[in-house]
Design a protein around this motif. Structure first.
Motif, PDB file in Angstrom:
ATOM      1  N   THR A  59       0.844  -1.190   0.000  1.00 57.44           N
ATOM      2  CA  THR A  59       0.000   0.000   0.000  1.00 57.44           C
ATOM      3  C   THR A  59       0.879   1.239   0.000  1.00 57.44           C
ATOM      4  O   THR A  59       1.813   1.344   0.823  1.00 57.44           O
ATOM      5  CB  THR A  59      -0.949   0.044   1.215  1.00 57.44           C
ATOM      6  N   PRO A  60       0.609   2.198  -0.896  1.00 55.15           N
ATOM      7  CA  PRO A  60       1.382   3.447  -0.882  1.00 55.15           C
ATOM      8  C   PRO A  60       1.127   4.287   0.362  1.00 55.15           C
ATOM      9  O   PRO A  60       1.875   5.229   0.638  1.00 55.15           O
ATOM     10  CB  PRO A  60       0.896   4.161  -2.150  1.00 55.15           C
ATOM     11  N   ASP A  61       0.092   3.948   1.122  1.00 52.01           N
ATOM     12  CA  ASP A  61      -0.231   4.653   2.367  1.00 52.01           C
ATOM     13  C   ASP A  61       0.202   3.836   3.578  1.00 52.01           C
ATOM     14  O   ASP A  61      -0.402   3.933   4.652  1.00 52.01           O
ATOM     15  CB  ASP A  61      -1.734   4.938   2.419  1.00 52.01           C
ATOM     16  N   ASP A  62       1.248   3.051   3.421  1.00 49.59           N
ATOM     17  CA  ASP A  62       1.721   2.128   4.445  1.00 49.59           C
ATOM     18  C   ASP A  62       1.983   2.827   5.777  1.00 49.59           C
ATOM     19  O   ASP A  62       1.414   2.481   6.807  1.00 49.59           O
ATOM     20  CB  ASP A  62       2.997   1.419   3.955  1.00 49.59           C
ATOM     21  N   GLY A  63       2.881   3.807   5.790  1.00 52.33           N
ATOM     22  CA  GLY A  63       3.170   4.547   7.006  1.00 52.33           C
ATOM     23  C   GLY A  63       4.074   3.841   7.993  1.00 52.33           C
ATOM     24  O   GLY A  63       4.424   4.413   9.035  1.00 52.33           O
ATOM     25  N   THR A  64       4.468   2.612   7.699  1.00 50.13           N
ATOM     26  CA  THR A  64       5.370   1.860   8.586  1.00 50.13           C
ATOM     27  C   THR A  64       6.619   1.406   7.849  1.00 50.13           C
ATOM     28  O   THR A  64       7.730   1.558   8.350  1.00 50.13           O
ATOM     29  CB  THR A  64       4.647   0.645   9.200  1.00 50.13           C
ATOM     30  N   ILE A  65       6.434   0.833   6.660  1.00 48.30           N
ATOM     31  CA  ILE A  65       7.565   0.380   5.856  1.00 48.30           C
ATOM     32  C   ILE A  65       8.010   1.512   4.936  1.00 48.30           C
ATOM     33  O   ILE A  65       7.213   2.062   4.180  1.00 48.30           O
ATOM     34  CB  ILE A  65       7.183  -0.850   5.001  1.00 48.30           C
ATOM     35  N   TYR A  66       9.288   1.848   5.035  1.00 49.92           N
ATOM     36  CA  TYR A  66       9.872   2.851   4.142  1.00 49.92           C
ATOM     37  C   TYR A  66      11.057   2.230   3.420  1.00 49.92           C
ATOM     38  O   TYR A  66      12.006   1.810   4.070  1.00 49.92           O
ATOM     39  CB  TYR A  66      10.329   4.085   4.928  1.00 49.92           C
ATOM     40  N   PRO A  67      11.002   2.131   2.080  1.00 51.67           N
ATOM     41  CA  PRO A  67       9.887   2.541   1.230  1.00 51.67           C
ATOM     42  C   PRO A  67       8.820   1.448   1.188  1.00 51.67           C
ATOM     43  O   PRO A  67       9.128   0.280   1.419  1.00 51.67           O
ATOM     44  CB  PRO A  67      10.553   2.686  -0.148  1.00 51.67           C
ATOM     45  N   PHE A  68       7.592   1.813   0.873  1.00 52.13           N
ATOM     46  CA  PHE A  68       6.540   0.798   0.819  1.00 52.13           C
ATOM     47  C   PHE A  68       6.803  -0.201  -0.291  1.00 52.13           C
ATOM     48  O   PHE A  68       6.336  -1.350  -0.246  1.00 52.13           O
ATOM     49  CB  PHE A  68       5.162   1.453   0.637  1.00 52.13           C
ATOM     50  N   GLU A  69       7.586   0.210  -1.308  1.00 53.59           N
ATOM     51  CA  GLU A  69       7.894  -0.684  -2.438  1.00 53.59           C
ATOM     52  C   GLU A  69       8.722  -1.891  -2.027  1.00 53.59           C
ATOM     53  O   GLU A  69       8.848  -2.850  -2.793  1.00 53.59           O
ATOM     54  CB  GLU A  69       8.625   0.095  -3.540  1.00 53.59           C
ATOM     55  N   SER A  70       9.288  -1.859  -0.820  1.00 56.20           N
ATOM     56  CA  SER A  70      10.014  -3.028  -0.330  1.00 56.20           C
ATOM     57  C   SER A  70       9.116  -4.256  -0.297  1.00 56.20           C
ATOM     58  O   SER A  70       9.573  -5.386  -0.463  1.00 56.20           O
ATOM     59  CB  SER A  70      10.571  -2.754   1.067  1.00 56.20           C
ATOM     60  N   ALA A  71       7.810  -4.032  -0.090  1.00 51.74           N
ATOM     61  CA  ALA A  71       6.847  -5.134  -0.090  1.00 51.74           C
ATOM     62  C   ALA A  71       6.693  -5.760  -1.473  1.00 51.74           C
ATOM     63  O   ALA A  71       6.143  -6.856  -1.603  1.00 51.74           O
ATOM     64  CB  ALA A  71       5.486  -4.647   0.407  1.00 51.74           C
ATOM     65  N   LEU A  72       7.191  -5.064  -2.511  1.00 51.45           N
ATOM     66  CA  LEU A  72       7.127  -5.552  -3.892  1.00 51.45           C
ATOM     67  C   LEU A  72       8.519  -5.911  -4.408  1.00 51.45           C
ATOM     68  O   LEU A  72       8.715  -6.079  -5.604  1.00 51.45           O
ATOM     69  CB  LEU A  72       6.505  -4.488  -4.799  1.00 51.45           C
ATOM     70  N   PHE A  73       9.491  -6.001  -3.501  1.00 52.73           N
ATOM     71  CA  PHE A  73      10.898  -6.253  -3.823  1.00 52.73           C
ATOM     72  C   PHE A  73      11.544  -5.085  -4.557  1.00 52.73           C
ATOM     73  O   PHE A  73      12.537  -5.253  -5.265  1.00 52.73           O
ATOM     74  CB  PHE A  73      11.070  -7.540  -4.638  1.00 52.73           C
ATOM     75  N   GLY A  74      11.005  -3.883  -4.411  1.00 55.04           N
ATOM     76  CA  GLY A  74      11.670  -2.681  -4.887  1.00 55.04           C
ATOM     77  C   GLY A  74      12.375  -2.002  -3.723  1.00 55.04           C
ATOM     78  O   GLY A  74      12.093  -2.292  -2.563  1.00 55.04           O
ATOM     79  N   TYR A  75      13.315  -1.083  -4.048  1.00 58.37           N
ATOM     80  CA  TYR A  75      14.015  -0.410  -2.949  1.00 58.37           C
ATOM     81  C   TYR A  75      14.742   0.823  -3.459  1.00 58.37           C
ATOM     82  O   TYR A  75      14.868   1.047  -4.667  1.00 58.37           O
ATOM     83  CB  TYR A  75      15.017  -1.354  -2.273  1.00 58.37           C
ATOM     84  N   TYR A  76      15.230   1.620  -2.503  1.00 58.44           N
ATOM     85  CA  TYR A  76      15.999   2.812  -2.839  1.00 58.44           C
ATOM     86  C   TYR A  76      17.386   2.452  -3.371  1.00 58.44           C
ATOM     87  O   TYR A  76      17.992   1.456  -2.951  1.00 58.44           O
ATOM     88  CB  TYR A  76      16.220   3.676  -1.588  1.00 58.44           C
ATOM     89  N   ASN A  77      17.901   3.324  -4.270  1.00 62.90           N
ATOM     90  CA  ASN A  77      19.324   3.287  -4.569  1.00 62.90           C
ATOM     91  C   ASN A  77      20.023   4.312  -3.674  1.00 62.90           C
ATOM     92  O   ASN A  77      19.392   4.892  -2.775  1.00 62.90           O
ATOM     93  CB  ASN A  77      19.589   3.553  -6.054  1.00 62.90           C
ATOM     94  N   GLU A  78      21.292   4.567  -3.900  1.00 62.94           N
ATOM     95  CA  GLU A  78      22.038   5.478  -3.029  1.00 62.94           C
ATOM     96  C   GLU A  78      21.562   6.920  -3.139  1.00 62.94           C
ATOM     97  O   GLU A  78      21.842   7.741  -2.260  1.00 62.94           O
ATOM     98  CB  GLU A  78      23.536   5.395  -3.337  1.00 62.94           C
ATOM     99  N   GLN A  79      20.830   7.234  -4.214  1.00 59.88           N
ATOM    100  CA  GLN A  79      20.267   8.579  -4.381  1.00 59.88           C
ATOM    101  C   GLN A  79      18.833   8.664  -3.860  1.00 59.88           C
ATOM    102  O   GLN A  79      18.129   9.628  -4.118  1.00 59.88           O
ATOM    103  CB  GLN A  79      20.297   8.981  -5.872  1.00 59.88           C
ATOM    104  N   TRP A  80      18.409   7.645  -3.144  1.00 57.83           N
ATOM    105  CA  TRP A  80      17.057   7.576  -2.581  1.00 57.83           C
ATOM    106  C   TRP A  80      15.984   7.592  -3.666  1.00 57.83           C
ATOM    107  O   TRP A  80      14.896   8.115  -3.480  1.00 57.83           O
ATOM    108  CB  TRP A  80      16.801   8.708  -1.568  1.00 57.83           C
ATOM    109  N   GLU A  81      16.307   6.985  -4.791  1.00 62.21           N
ATOM    110  CA  GLU A  81      15.345   6.799  -5.874  1.00 62.21           C
ATOM    111  C   GLU A  81      14.896   5.342  -5.866  1.00 62.21           C
ATOM    112  O   GLU A  81      15.705   4.438  -5.644  1.00 62.21           O
ATOM    113  CB  GLU A  81      15.984   7.132  -7.232  1.00 62.21           C
ATOM    114  N   ILE A  82      13.601   5.127  -6.111  1.00 59.92           N
ATOM    115  CA  ILE A  82      13.075   3.763  -6.093  1.00 59.92           C
ATOM    116  C   ILE A  82      13.524   2.999  -7.340  1.00 59.92           C
ATOM    117  O   ILE A  82      13.367   3.464  -8.465  1.00 59.92           O
ATOM    118  CB  ILE A  82      11.539   3.769  -6.019  1.00 59.92           C
ATOM    119  N   VAL A  83      14.070   1.810  -7.104  1.00 62.30           N
ATOM    120  CA  VAL A  83      14.453   0.899  -8.172  1.00 62.30           C
ATOM    121  C   VAL A  83      13.515  -0.303  -8.096  1.00 62.30           C
ATOM    122  O   VAL A  83      13.466  -0.980  -7.056  1.00 62.30           O
ATOM    123  CB  VAL A  83      15.910   0.437  -8.025  1.00 62.30           C
ATOM    124  N   PRO A  84      12.735  -0.587  -9.138  1.00 66.34           N
ATOM    125  CA  PRO A  84      11.801  -1.720  -9.074  1.00 66.34           C
ATOM    126  C   PRO A  84      12.543  -3.054  -9.026  1.00 66.34           C
ATOM    127  O   PRO A  84      13.735  -3.130  -9.337  1.00 66.34           O
ATOM    128  CB  PRO A  84      10.999  -1.577 -10.372  1.00 66.34           C
TER     129      PRO A  84
END
Length: 287
Positions: A212-237
């Motif tokens: 959920t994009p309104d997760d509020g607990t997991i940052y980033p919420f995309e971690s639940a989809l196996f996505g995550y930040y790179n070193e520039q804090w940009e989401i990588v799918p």
């Protein structure tokens, strides 16, 4: 002669057994609503919310939890296909268990807002005293042997300190095929080889990822989809993550084995209570 034989057939309403596991600082009762809905929609089905590691006990190391969960499930003597549902930390723990379990009979794994690639921030909820700590301080706490004895540190993935993460967060980096293969000690067995983990993950028929994009607990919420930040804090799918192919996600997705279900307007904790989430994202995948 045919009619009496019909009574020997199994009930069509019964499905494969379902096991559920809760998240950090919760217990099995958190999943009562889900249990009741599944039992109501699939009468005759074994639905079991696992009563292990409640409350503060849930901060025990996730590798240890996963081993005990496997023993518990094996003791139930289930020989048919199994459906697993994990919420939050529980979903990450169950994924690790699946990847270490050779010849498992788990057909479907439903990950409900599970931080599969970790977290990078303390949520501003009940941890107000700590959430303003800089990431570097949290990394110093978590990226050492003592810190890794806590489940919350097993999930810490600092985008700016990937070298430290891969070296010191053994649980998460090994579970994502991001760490050196040989790292086993007498005290801590460690994960299987990456190829073996991928093979076990690919025994699943379906991997269902809820976010959920309104997760509020997991940052980033995309971690639940196996996505995550790179070193520039940009989401990588997940498709562009370094673990996508070696972990077996690419093979699983290519054969249609990954289902992604994103539900806006629902926060992290409500995902296991919300009726729409259940109807759209969970019920269709309980076999």
């Amino acid at each position: 002669m045919i009619l009496p034989l019909l009574f020997l057939l199994p009930l069509s309403s019964a499905t494969d057994p379902v096991f559920l596991y809760h998240g950090v600082n919760d217990d099995y009762r958190t999943l009562d609503t889900l249990v009741e809905r599944i039992r109501g929609d699939f009468p005759g089905t074994l639905v079991h919310s696992i009563q292990m590691y409640p409350g503060l006990k849930s901060i025990e190391p996730l590798e240890h939890q996963s081993k005990e969960l496997r023993k518990y499930i094996e003791k139930q003597g289930v020989t048919s296909n199994i459906t697993l549902i994990g919420h939050s930390q529980g979903a990450l723990t169950l994924r690790y268990m699946i990847q270490q379990w050779d010849k498992h009979n788990i057909a479907t794994f439903i990950s409900v807002v599970g931080p599969q690639v970790g977290v990078s921030k303390i949520p501003p909820t009940s941890t107000e005293d700590y959430h303003w700590l800089p990431n570097s301080t949290i990394a110093d706490i978590c990226y050492n042997a003592l810190g890794q004895e806590l489940s919350v540190c097993n999930m810490w993935n600092d985008p700016k300190r990937q070298g430290f993460y891969k070296k010191h967060n053994k649980f998460l980096s090994e579970s994502l095929c991001q760490a050196p293969e040989k790292r086993k000690t007498k005290k801590r067995g460690g994960a299987k080889k990456c190829s073996e983990q991928a093979a076990n993950l690919n025994r699943l028929k379906k991997l269902v990822l809820l976010a959920t994009p309104d997760d509020g607990t997991i940052y980033p919420f995309e971690s639940a989809l196996f996505g995550y930040y790179n070193e520039q804090w940009e989401i990588v799918p997940r498709q562009k993550q370094d673990f996508y192919t070696p972990l077996g996600l690419e093979a699983l997705e290519r054969r249609g084995g990954i289902v992604q279900c994103v539900q806006p307007g629902v926060d992290h904790h409500e995902m296991v209570f919300d009726l729409g989430v259940y109807v759209n994202c969970i019920k269709p995948y309980i076999n």
